[in-house]
Design a protein around this motif. Structure first.
Motif, PDB file in Angstrom:
ATOM      1  N   PHE A 171      -8.138  65.018  35.442  1.00  0.00           N
ATOM      2  CA  PHE A 171      -6.681  64.951  35.334  1.00  0.00           C
ATOM      3  C   PHE A 171      -5.972  65.807  36.390  1.00  0.00           C
ATOM      4  CE2 PHE A 171      -7.988  63.429  31.116  1.00  0.00           C
ATOM      5  CZ  PHE A 171      -7.288  62.216  31.121  1.00  0.00           C
ATOM      6  N   HIS A 172      -6.701  66.682  37.060  1.00  0.00           N
ATOM      7  CA  HIS A 172      -6.130  67.346  38.246  1.00  0.00           C
ATOM      8  C   HIS A 172      -5.806  66.301  39.300  1.00  0.00           C
ATOM      9  CE1 HIS A 172      -5.742  70.156  41.649  1.00  0.00           C
ATOM     10  NE2 HIS A 172      -6.508  69.300  42.316  1.00  0.00           N
ATOM     11  N   HIS A 173      -6.697  65.330  39.475  1.00  0.00           N
ATOM     12  CA  HIS A 173      -6.505  64.283  40.472  1.00  0.00           C
ATOM     13  C   HIS A 173      -5.644  63.136  39.949  1.00  0.00           C
ATOM     14  CE1 HIS A 173      -9.287  66.135  43.282  1.00  0.00           C
ATOM     15  NE2 HIS A 173     -10.202  66.238  42.331  1.00  0.00           N
ATOM     16  N   ASN A 174      -5.435  63.077  38.628  1.00  0.00           N
ATOM     17  CA  ASN A 174      -4.676  61.979  38.029  1.00  0.00           C
ATOM     18  C   ASN A 174      -3.678  62.516  36.999  1.00  0.00           C
ATOM     19  OD1 ASN A 174      -6.427  59.406  38.974  1.00  0.00           O
ATOM     20  ND2 ASN A 174      -7.835  61.057  38.385  1.00  0.00           N
ATOM     21  N   PRO A 175      -2.782  63.415  37.381  1.00  0.00           N
ATOM     22  CA  PRO A 175      -1.878  64.033  36.399  1.00  0.00           C
ATOM     23  C   PRO A 175      -0.934  63.036  35.736  1.00  0.00           C
ATOM     24  CG  PRO A 175      -1.191  64.563  38.638  1.00  0.00           C
ATOM     25  CD  PRO A 175      -2.537  63.912  38.753  1.00  0.00           C
ATOM     26  N   GLU A 176      -0.662  61.920  36.403  1.00  0.00           N
ATOM     27  CA  GLU A 176       0.258  60.935  35.831  1.00  0.00           C
ATOM     28  C   GLU A 176      -0.349  60.216  34.615  1.00  0.00           C
ATOM     29  OE1 GLU A 176      -2.159  58.724  38.966  1.00  0.00           O
ATOM     30  OE2 GLU A 176      -1.352  60.740  38.636  1.00  0.00           O
ATOM     31  N   PHE A 177      -1.644  60.384  34.401  1.00  0.00           N
ATOM     32  CA  PHE A 177      -2.316  59.723  33.275  1.00  0.00           C
ATOM     33  C   PHE A 177      -2.266  60.552  31.990  1.00  0.00           C
ATOM     34  CE2 PHE A 177      -5.381  57.375  36.398  1.00  0.00           C
ATOM     35  CZ  PHE A 177      -4.333  56.548  36.776  1.00  0.00           C
ATOM     36  N   LEU A 178      -1.774  61.780  32.063  1.00  0.00           N
ATOM     37  CA  LEU A 178      -1.872  62.695  30.925  1.00  0.00           C
ATOM     38  C   LEU A 178      -0.504  63.051  30.360  1.00  0.00           C
ATOM     39  CD1 LEU A 178      -3.997  64.432  29.299  1.00  0.00           C
ATOM     40  CD2 LEU A 178      -3.288  66.332  30.756  1.00  0.00           C
ATOM     41  N   LEU A 179      -0.421  63.057  29.030  1.00  0.00           N
ATOM     42  CA  LEU A 179       0.741  63.572  28.311  1.00  0.00           C
ATOM     43  C   LEU A 179       0.364  64.919  27.710  1.00  0.00           C
ATOM     44  CD1 LEU A 179       3.599  63.153  26.967  1.00  0.00           C
ATOM     45  CD2 LEU A 179       2.346  62.209  25.013  1.00  0.00           C
ATOM     46  N   GLU A 180       1.184  65.923  27.911  1.00  0.00           N
ATOM     47  CA  GLU A 180       0.959  67.239  27.294  1.00  0.00           C
ATOM     48  C   GLU A 180       1.690  67.299  25.959  1.00  0.00           C
ATOM     49  OE1 GLU A 180       1.507  70.895  29.480  1.00  0.00           O
ATOM     50  OE2 GLU A 180       1.269  69.820  31.383  1.00  0.00           O
ATOM     51  N   PHE A 181       0.984  67.751  24.904  1.00  0.00           N
ATOM     52  CA  PHE A 181       1.701  68.042  23.664  1.00  0.00           C
ATOM     53  C   PHE A 181       1.696  69.547  23.426  1.00  0.00           C
ATOM     54  CE2 PHE A 181      -2.471  66.169  22.213  1.00  0.00           C
ATOM     55  CZ  PHE A 181      -3.076  67.337  21.797  1.00  0.00           C
ATOM     56  N   PRO A 182       2.626  70.058  22.607  1.00  0.00           N
ATOM     57  CA  PRO A 182       2.808  71.514  22.471  1.00  0.00           C
ATOM     58  C   PRO A 182       1.602  72.212  21.846  1.00  0.00           C
ATOM     59  CG  PRO A 182       4.721  70.304  21.633  1.00  0.00           C
ATOM     60  CD  PRO A 182       3.633  69.295  21.858  1.00  0.00           C
ATOM     61  N   CYS A 183       1.529  73.512  22.069  1.00  0.00           N
ATOM     62  CA  CYS A 183       0.392  74.307  21.600  1.00  0.00           C
ATOM     63  C   CYS A 183       0.309  74.393  20.079  1.00  0.00           C
ATOM     64  CB  CYS A 183       0.434  75.711  22.204  1.00  0.00           C
ATOM     65  SG  CYS A 183       2.010  76.579  21.976  1.00  0.00           S
ATOM     66  N   LYS A 184       1.379  74.072  19.361  1.00  0.00           N
ATOM     67  CA  LYS A 184       1.304  74.096  17.897  1.00  0.00           C
ATOM     68  C   LYS A 184       0.334  73.049  17.375  1.00  0.00           C
ATOM     69  CE  LYS A 184       5.368  71.058  17.355  1.00  0.00           C
ATOM     70  NZ  LYS A 184       6.766  70.991  16.879  1.00  0.00           N
ATOM     71  N   TRP A 185      -0.001  72.062  18.205  1.00  0.00           N
ATOM     72  CA  TRP A 185      -0.968  71.031  17.832  1.00  0.00           C
ATOM     73  C   TRP A 185      -2.406  71.430  18.186  1.00  0.00           C
ATOM     74  CZ3 TRP A 185       0.221  67.138  14.734  1.00  0.00           C
ATOM     75  CH2 TRP A 185       1.563  66.729  14.642  1.00  0.00           C
ATOM     76  N   ASN A 186      -2.585  72.589  18.767  1.00  0.00           N
ATOM     77  CA  ASN A 186      -3.927  73.065  19.121  1.00  0.00           C
ATOM     78  C   ASN A 186      -3.856  74.589  19.249  1.00  0.00           C
ATOM     79  OD1 ASN A 186      -6.514  73.503  20.072  1.00  0.00           O
ATOM     80  ND2 ASN A 186      -6.328  72.171  21.867  1.00  0.00           N
ATOM     81  N   TYR A 187      -3.636  75.246  18.115  1.00  0.00           N
ATOM     82  CA  TYR A 187      -3.390  76.692  18.096  1.00  0.00           C
ATOM     83  C   TYR A 187      -4.723  77.436  17.972  1.00  0.00           C
ATOM     84  CZ  TYR A 187      -0.977  81.074  16.894  1.00  0.00           C
ATOM     85  OH  TYR A 187      -0.501  82.362  16.884  1.00  0.00           O
ATOM     86  N   ARG A 188      -5.011  78.262  18.985  1.00  0.00           N
ATOM     87  CA  ARG A 188      -6.294  78.953  19.064  1.00  0.00           C
ATOM     88  C   ARG A 188      -6.097  80.468  19.056  1.00  0.00           C
ATOM     89  NH1 ARG A 188      -7.598  78.324  23.916  1.00  0.00           N
ATOM     90  NH2 ARG A 188      -5.672  77.309  24.545  1.00  0.00           N
ATOM     91  N   PRO A 189      -7.164  81.236  18.872  1.00  0.00           N
ATOM     92  CA  PRO A 189      -7.034  82.703  18.924  1.00  0.00           C
ATOM     93  C   PRO A 189      -6.354  83.200  20.187  1.00  0.00           C
ATOM     94  CG  PRO A 189      -9.180  82.115  18.059  1.00  0.00           C
ATOM     95  CD  PRO A 189      -8.537  80.828  18.487  1.00  0.00           C
ATOM     96  N   ASP A 190      -6.517  82.483  21.314  1.00  0.00           N
ATOM     97  CA  ASP A 190      -5.880  82.892  22.562  1.00  0.00           C
ATOM     98  C   ASP A 190      -4.356  82.938  22.453  1.00  0.00           C
ATOM     99  OD1 ASP A 190      -8.187  83.269  23.998  1.00  0.00           O
ATOM    100  OD2 ASP A 190      -8.306  81.208  24.699  1.00  0.00           O
TER     101      ASP A 190
END
Length: 418
Positions: free
Chosen positions: A303-322
């Motif tokens: 997806f670095h080479h194809n960023p137009e193919f990806l939708l980002e959703f917010p971190c509340k949908w993948n909340y980690r210790p970080d």
């Protein structure tokens, strides 16, 4: 005369083999009814006698999980034969991979998904063969009021025959299986993939709804690996291309697999685009000495080479210790609460992040059908108050904010007790 005898013998032999062929086809059709082309593991060893020291009970008994499975499958087949046309309910597809000691953890994830979801779920469980019976036995033992909310298939782990061992050991056992879902589940249009250490604190439906937000070019959705580039892993340590400013985390991944199968991906190996199945192995061979997080790193490169193919959703949908270990840094969770909890680094099973462990234990111990507020939310809230000595524990309100709303919803629609 001899010619007639020979002809008669040939006709007889042909008729016998034709009959055997037809019989074998009918038998195989009956066995695989309701299947998906993948092998289901639902045939455990069953004893022929009662348990020693137990009395034989009179009257109707609750069917053994295996018999319940057979009855349910038979009912589906009979319904299809009767010609009754039923309007199909919209189905969400959810995939997970389990290897090693991940059986209980994966079942707890499935429990959270089933508990809160509104639309029907279809589970695609990829697991090592020795885990199959454990999955089916547990899922078939759940009360019918919850069991009716989902269907499932248990698959064996499957990698391309060439370099199968290399794929299986990449990062964690079997983790790279997710890369091959578009090639295995060829009849499925879209799917949500989650790691086994995921817990849903609100319906899967909300995540599934991101599909309707895809642009014509987008074919996957994931959340950023981190919110702050100065402390993000990829921006500090990666030795390969990665997506955006901080990279992406693949623990929760929404895929339009129809688009993934038909798209040509730009890459740094050839001047022409490559299809998904053509891209994976060359990518691994080029970067295998430079990647740390296995298949997640490969997805970052793609997806670095194809960023137009990806939708980002917010971190509340993948909340980690970080997102809380160095202080709270997930703005969407601070505003709305945590929607999906990701207990990576084994935090459900040690005491390094007790807030994460408390949520896992609360959902694992919850009994289907009991009132979720006094039996899940209240004891969890009490346990979280004991974790305020940690940074994540200081954000304990985020762990229950959305969960409380989800439990309120199922409390209204679920009859309690047996």
């Amino acid at each position: 005369m001899r010619r007639y005898i020979r002809a008669l013998l040939l006709c007889t032999v042909f008729a016998v083999f034709s009959g055997l062929y037809v019989y074998s086809k009918l038998f195989n059709t009956d066995v695989s009814a309701g299947g998906n082309g993948a092998r289901r593991a639902f045939i455990p060893q069953r004893g022929t006698g009662g348990r020693r020291g137990s009395a034989v009970r009179a009257g109707p008994q609750k069917p053994h999980w295996y018999n319940r499975y057979i009855m349910r499958q038979s009912g589906q087949i009979e319904g299809a034969r009767s010609g009754v046309q039923r309007r199909p309910e919209p189905t969400m597809h959810l995939a997970v991979v389990a290897c090693g000691e991940r059986l209980e953890e994966t079942l707890t994830m499935i429990k959270s998904a089933v508990l809160f979801s509104v639309k029907c779920l279809y589970l695609h469980v990829f697991a090592e063969d020795q885990l199959h019976a454990g999955f089916v036995e547990t899922l078939e033992s759940w009360p019918d009021s919850f069991r009716s909310r989902f269907n499932y298939t248990v698959y064996s782990i499957s990698f391309p025959s060439e370099n199968a061992g290399e794929w299986k050991k990449l990062f964690k056992p079997c983790a790279s299986q997710r890369l091959f879902l578009p090639l295995i589940l060829k009849d499925i249009d879209s799917i949500v993939y989650v790691d086994s250490d995921i817990l849903f604190l609100q319906p899967v439906d909300g995540l599934w709804d991101f599909l309707s937000q895809f642009s014509p070019s987008q074919l996957a959705a994931m959340s950023p690996e981190h919110e702050e580039p100065r402390i993000a892993w990829y921006s500090r340590f990666a030795r390969h291309p990665f997506y955006g400013r901080t990279g992406i985390n693949s623990g929760v991944m929404l895929m339009n697999m129809t688009r993934m199968r038909s798209t040509f991906f730009k890459n740094d190996m050839t001047r022409v685009g490559l299809r998904w199945e053509e891209l994976l192995m060359p990518l691994l061979q080029k970067y295998k000495l430079n990647i740390t997080w296995g298949d997640q790193d490969l997805l970052n490169i793609i997806f670095h080479h194809n960023p137009e193919f990806l939708l980002e959703f917010p971190c509340k949908w993948n909340y980690r210790p970080d997102h809380c270990i160095y202080g709270s840094n997930c703005a969407s969770a601070e505003e709305d609460g945590i929607y999906v909890l990701h207990g990576n680094r084994g935090v459900y099973h040690d005491y390094k992040q007790p807030a994460f462990r408390a949520v896992y234990e609360a959902i694992k111990k919850y009994s289907f059908g009991s009132d979720p507020v006094p039996s899940l939310l209240d004891p969890l809230t009490e346990e979280l108050l004991k974790t305020t000595h940690t940074y994540c524990g200081k954000s304990n309100a985020l762990f229950t904010k959305r969960l409380a709303l989800s439990l309120e919803s199922i409390n209204r629609k679920t009859p309690h007790g047996r």
